[in-house]
Design a protein around this motif. Sequence first.
Motif, PDB file in Angstrom:
ATOM      1  N   ALA A 236       0.832  -1.207   0.000  1.00  0.00           N
ATOM      2  CA  ALA A 236       0.000   0.000   0.000  1.00  0.00           C
ATOM      3  C   ALA A 236       0.864   1.255   0.000  1.00  0.00           C
ATOM      4  O   ALA A 236       0.595   2.217  -0.725  1.00  0.00           O
ATOM      5  N   SER A 237       1.920   1.270   0.797  1.00  0.00           N
ATOM      6  CA  SER A 237       2.771   2.466   0.898  1.00  0.00           C
ATOM      7  C   SER A 237       3.484   2.763  -0.421  1.00  0.00           C
ATOM      8  O   SER A 237       3.800   3.916  -0.721  1.00  0.00           O
ATOM      9  N   GLU A 238       3.733   1.721  -1.217  1.00  0.00           N
ATOM     10  CA  GLU A 238       4.410   1.899  -2.500  1.00  0.00           C
ATOM     11  C   GLU A 238       3.434   2.253  -3.622  1.00  0.00           C
ATOM     12  O   GLU A 238       3.846   2.419  -4.777  1.00  0.00           O
ATOM     13  N   GLY A 239       2.149   2.342  -3.302  1.00  0.00           N
ATOM     14  CA  GLY A 239       1.164   2.697  -4.315  1.00  0.00           C
ATOM     15  C   GLY A 239       0.787   1.568  -5.241  1.00  0.00           C
ATOM     16  O   GLY A 239       0.145   1.794  -6.275  1.00  0.00           O
ATOM     17  N   LEU A 240       1.130   0.325  -4.875  1.00  0.00           N
ATOM     18  CA  LEU A 240       0.823  -0.813  -5.742  1.00  0.00           C
ATOM     19  C   LEU A 240      -0.574  -1.366  -5.497  1.00  0.00           C
ATOM     20  O   LEU A 240      -1.121  -2.077  -6.343  1.00  0.00           O
ATOM     21  N   ALA A 241      -1.134  -1.068  -4.340  1.00  0.00           N
ATOM     22  CA  ALA A 241      -2.454  -1.589  -3.989  1.00  0.00           C
ATOM     23  C   ALA A 241      -2.973  -0.809  -2.798  1.00  0.00           C
ATOM     24  O   ALA A 241      -2.248  -0.011  -2.185  1.00  0.00           O
ATOM     25  N   VAL A 242      -4.224  -1.028  -2.467  1.00  0.00           N
ATOM     26  CA  VAL A 242      -4.790  -0.545  -1.209  1.00  0.00           C
ATOM     27  C   VAL A 242      -5.092  -1.774  -0.356  1.00  0.00           C
ATOM     28  O   VAL A 242      -5.237  -2.887  -0.869  1.00  0.00           O
ATOM     29  N   SER A 243      -5.177  -1.581   0.955  1.00  0.00           N
ATOM     30  CA  SER A 243      -5.317  -2.746   1.826  1.00  0.00           C
ATOM     31  C   SER A 243      -6.038  -2.388   3.113  1.00  0.00           C
ATOM     32  O   SER A 243      -6.325  -1.209   3.387  1.00  0.00           O
ATOM     33  N   VAL A 244      -6.293  -3.408   3.915  1.00  0.00           N
ATOM     34  CA  VAL A 244      -6.892  -3.273   5.242  1.00  0.00           C
ATOM     35  C   VAL A 244      -5.939  -3.935   6.222  1.00  0.00           C
ATOM     36  O   VAL A 244      -5.670  -5.136   6.116  1.00  0.00           O
ATOM     37  N   VAL A 245      -5.407  -3.160   7.182  1.00  0.00           N
ATOM     38  CA  VAL A 245      -4.304  -3.622   8.023  1.00  0.00           C
ATOM     39  C   VAL A 245      -4.598  -3.299   9.488  1.00  0.00           C
ATOM     40  O   VAL A 245      -5.129  -2.226   9.794  1.00  0.00           O
ATOM     41  N   PRO A 246      -4.263  -4.198  10.430  1.00  0.00           N
ATOM     42  CA  PRO A 246      -4.479  -3.913  11.858  1.00  0.00           C
ATOM     43  C   PRO A 246      -3.702  -2.681  12.325  1.00  0.00           C
ATOM     44  O   PRO A 246      -2.605  -2.392  11.834  1.00  0.00           O
ATOM     45  N   ALA A 247      -4.264  -1.979  13.300  1.00  0.00           N
ATOM     46  CA  ALA A 247      -3.658  -0.741  13.794  1.00  0.00           C
ATOM     47  C   ALA A 247      -2.251  -0.951  14.333  1.00  0.00           C
ATOM     48  O   ALA A 247      -1.376  -0.093  14.166  1.00  0.00           O
ATOM     49  N   THR A 248      -2.010  -2.087  15.003  1.00  0.00           N
ATOM     50  CA  THR A 248      -0.668  -2.319  15.549  1.00  0.00           C
ATOM     51  C   THR A 248       0.377  -2.375  14.437  1.00  0.00           C
ATOM     52  O   THR A 248       1.502  -1.897  14.605  1.00  0.00           O
TER      53      THR A 248
END
Length: 313
Positions: A236-248
């Motif tokens: 996600a940070s590289e702009g290759l995709a979007v995602s759903v990630v735990p807060a930790t």
Amino acid sequence: MNDPMNLRWLRSFTAVVEHGSMAAAAAELGYVPSAITQHIAGLERALGVELLVRRPGSRIAITAAGRALLAATGPLLIANSEFSDSLRSISRSEAPDLTLGTHGTALQYLLPRVFSSLQKDPSWPRVNVREMETPDAIPLVRSGALDLLVGYRYLPADSPLADDPLTVTLVRREPMLLVAAPEAGLTFEELVDKDWALGHRSLGDRRLLGSWSERLRFRFHVAFESSDPNCLLTLASEGLAVSVVPATVVAAGLERGLRVQIVPPPAGIEPWHREILVVTRPSFQPPFLPRFIEGLRAGLDAAEKTIETSRQG
């Protein structure tokens, strides 16, 4: 030892039936596959019946005698674990080892700090930690193969269920964050048609997005599939995709300099979360347990503060 009451044999038999594989049972219980084979053979010799049918290239099948043994084994293993817990309480001392199951993100981002804080507690035992997913771990807590579980629940229908004969403590509701590349002003609607990075279909992030897609009537394309949330965050940070990630996981990424945008959910939709749980048997309530739970809560709170600081900055 020609004794069908050998609990190691019975635990191995139960694990093989559950997983349909000697290798999977061995991985769960910490044995080599040949040891599991020997345990099953010992049971079959002791009882004089065939319990499992081994077919090359397919799952192991259980016989009628095996089904009868399985029905009797569950209560026996639970009773044995409760008896062992009672002995610990009577002696006013904990066993020298504690077997703890946990999911990967808790092991990486929460438990090290908790373990460090408890090392000076005289009631804190030596710990054996096993990484595993919560659905696989729940039966092991019941049977006594695990003493303590740090688990999760994404949806109300997930285990552990309300009628499960276990003590389930809610630690915190951990946010599940929608993350994308650090571009200004993206909305959920603008992300729908992008490539997604998610876990496989049975994992919580994928099922949560699926529940949104049903309610809002959109389809999403999974271009990257991984069970590692750190990998999903990097994509996600590289702009290759979007995602759903735990807060930790997001908080840890921010602390090491990773840049992501946290996108708010669509209007009228409650933000995602997963429940972080501590699961034990009712008979296993060691004196260190309240401090252990508070340590987990402190770690989750710290992650949320990191995220909030990032948003304000």
